[in-house]
Design a protein around this motif. Structure first.
Motif, PDB file in Angstrom:
ATOM      1  N   CYS A  25       0.315 -26.679   0.307  1.00 53.69           N
ATOM      2  CA  CYS A  25      -0.050 -25.779  -0.697  1.00 53.69           C
ATOM      3  C   CYS A  25       1.343 -24.575   0.310  1.00 53.69           C
ATOM      4  N   HIS A  27       1.860 -21.876  -0.307  1.00 52.50           N
ATOM      5  CA  HIS A  27       1.239 -20.583  -0.103  1.00 52.50           C
ATOM      6  C   HIS A  27       0.205 -20.570   0.730  1.00 52.50           C
ATOM      7  N   ASN A  28      -0.574 -20.943   0.653  1.00 55.11           N
ATOM      8  CA  ASN A  28      -2.368 -21.856   1.357  1.00 55.11           C
ATOM      9  C   ASN A  28      -2.610 -20.905   1.805  1.00 55.11           C
ATOM     10  N   LYS A  29      -2.675 -19.647   1.137  1.00 58.74           N
ATOM     11  CA  LYS A  29      -3.388 -17.485   1.596  1.00 58.74           C
ATOM     12  C   LYS A  29      -5.061 -17.683   0.824  1.00 58.74           C
ATOM     13  N   CYS A  30      -5.226 -18.300  -0.104  1.00 52.94           N
ATOM     14  CA  CYS A  30      -5.958 -17.626  -1.349  1.00 52.94           C
ATOM     15  C   CYS A  30      -7.268 -17.555  -0.695  1.00 52.94           C
ATOM     16  N   PHE A  32     -10.567 -17.867  -2.224  1.00 51.04           N
ATOM     17  CA  PHE A  32     -11.408 -19.265  -1.918  1.00 51.04           C
ATOM     18  C   PHE A  32     -10.920 -20.846  -2.410  1.00 51.04           C
ATOM     19  N   CYS A  33      -9.652 -20.217  -1.491  1.00 49.60           N
ATOM     20  CA  CYS A  33     -10.030 -21.919  -1.668  1.00 49.60           C
ATOM     21  C   CYS A  33      -9.287 -23.013  -0.468  1.00 49.60           C
ATOM     22  N   MET A  35      -8.088 -26.218  -0.501  1.00 47.16           N
ATOM     23  CA  MET A  35      -8.123 -27.375  -1.169  1.00 47.16           C
ATOM     24  C   MET A  35      -7.135 -28.207   0.026  1.00 47.16           C
ATOM     25  N   TYR A  36      -6.054 -26.817   0.561  1.00 50.43           N
ATOM     26  CA  TYR A  36      -5.525 -27.950   1.646  1.00 50.43           C
ATOM     27  C   TYR A  36      -5.175 -27.128   2.299  1.00 50.43           C
ATOM     28  N   GLU A 131      -5.935 -17.476 -11.768  1.00 57.50           N
ATOM     29  CA  GLU A 131      -7.133 -17.266 -11.117  1.00 57.50           C
ATOM     30  C   GLU A 131      -7.577 -15.902 -11.294  1.00 57.50           C
ATOM     31  N   LYS A 143      -3.481 -13.826  -3.645  1.00 59.60           N
ATOM     32  CA  LYS A 143      -2.850 -14.914  -4.801  1.00 59.60           C
ATOM     33  C   LYS A 143      -1.509 -15.092  -4.117  1.00 59.60           C
TER      34      LYS A 143
HETATM   35  S1  SF4 Z   1      -5.143 -21.556  -4.857  1.00 57.57           S
HETATM   36 FE1  SF4 Z   1      -4.831 -22.684  -3.286  1.00 57.57          FE
HETATM   37  S2  SF4 Z   1      -3.428 -24.213  -3.761  1.00 57.57           S
HETATM   38 FE2  SF4 Z   1      -3.209 -22.657  -5.204  1.00 57.57          FE
HETATM   39  S3  SF4 Z   1      -1.699 -21.009  -4.507  1.00 57.57           S
HETATM   40 FE3  SF4 Z   1      -4.001 -20.664  -3.236  1.00 57.57          FE
HETATM   41  S4  SF4 Z   1      -3.604 -21.737  -1.947  1.00 57.57           S
HETATM   42 FE4  SF4 Z   1      -2.344 -22.834  -2.453  1.00 57.57          FE
END
Ligand code: SF4
Length: 289
Positions: A25, A27-30, A32-33, A35-36, A131, A143
């Motif tokens: 991703c 962005h890869n900063k959320c 709660f996430c 995933m990546y 979100e 986000k």
């Molecule tokens: S939720 Fe995860 S995959 Fe989506 S933008 Fe945020 S960091 Fe990236």
């Protein structure tokens, strides 16, 4: 190895061929996430993409749906993405739709002409992780956009003719911001007025920044009945013209399906009956990412 794992796709893409043209991703900063977190974002090289498409043509020559992974294929250059779309429609004779996740910043970074170009080239539907519509919740979870930017991103996708599916995460405001999260999320979703609105429920994965906040007592999770209160408040506040609503993800306590606003009263009634224990909630341990 054909895929670089972990690999994710929306539940509604369960029957789609997944083509991984980007990794991770951008962005890869959320907070709660999860995933990546193990991947660094990059667009695959032209040779890697070529090999991946050739493998897919041999393995699934009659694919009618393709989902472009990973987290935001839309971040790649418009010209390259357009070329890929054209090759997919030329190489898969039964292809009807191509979809991908779309980050709000990636949507805003593209000109309207670029979005129209991609739509015309056959990118049919986008999944936008909204979100929350609350400015404070979006800021807290990092986000990277404000609610107004989120609205603009969604409206631009709609304006270019994409079908749009927007996701909100129940419980993302925690105990402190649940009312604001509900009301403001309803406002943002209403302003975008997408074809699809999906509600997931927060699950906190070990290793995320949010997990540490929960452990330190800085973020207090909602209890199941409080999540239902929040969903009721959100549904009471949405104004949607003809939107397919789903909360049937394995993370949800309760499975809901309907069309908004038409089915609002019916959905509210189901939620009330669940709070009165007339309908069983999914047990905490059975909820899945
Ligand atoms: S939720 Fe995860 S995959 Fe989506 S933008 Fe945020 S960091 Fe990236």
């Amino acid at each position: 190895m054909v895929y670089d794992f972990p690999l994710y796709r929306p539940p509604s893409e369960a029957k789609s061929l997944i083509l991984q043209i980007t990794l991770g991703c951008s962005h890869n900063k959320c907070t709660f996430c999860y995933m990546y977190k193990t991947k660094k974002y990059r667009v695959k090289t032209p040779q890697e993409i070529e090999e991946h498409i050739n493998w897919a043509k041999n393995a699934y020559p009659h694919a009618s749906r393709i989902f472009l992974a990973d987290g935001n294929a839309l971040a790649m250059e418009t010209r390259q993405l357009k070329d890929i779309l054209q090759r997919l429609y030329a190489g898969f004779p039964d292809l009807e739709r191509v979809t991908c996740y779309a980050g709000p910043k990636d949507l805003l970074a593209k000109g309207e002409d670029e979005l129209l170009t991609l739509r015309k080239a056959g990118l049919t539907m986008l999944y936008l992780g909204v979100e929350s519509g609350s400015p404070r919740v979006l800021q807290n979870v990092k986000k990277g956009v404000t609610p107004e930017e989120m609205i603009r991103a969604g409206q631009r996708a709609r304006g270019a003719g994409f079908q749009l599916s927007c996701m909100i995460i129940s419980g993302l405001g925690g105990k402190e911001f649940w009312e604001e999260h509900a009301v403001e999320s309803a406002r943002v979703i209403s302003a975008i007025d997408p074809e699809y609105f999906a509600l997931l429920t927060l699950l906190v994965e070990e290793g995320t920044a949010l997990y540490k906040q929960v452990r330190r007592g800085e973020f207090v999770l909602l209890q199941p009945n409080e999540v239902i209160d929040e969903t009721k408040l959100m549904l009471e506040n949405v104004e949607l013209s003809d939107c397919v609503f789903r909360s049937n993800h394995p993370s949800n306590y309760l499975s809901l399906k309907g069309t908004l606003n038409k089915d609002r009263d019916k959905l509210l009634d189901i939620l009330t009956r669940a709070q009165q224990a007339q309908i069983a909630l999914r047990p905490e341990g059975w909820r899945l990412f």
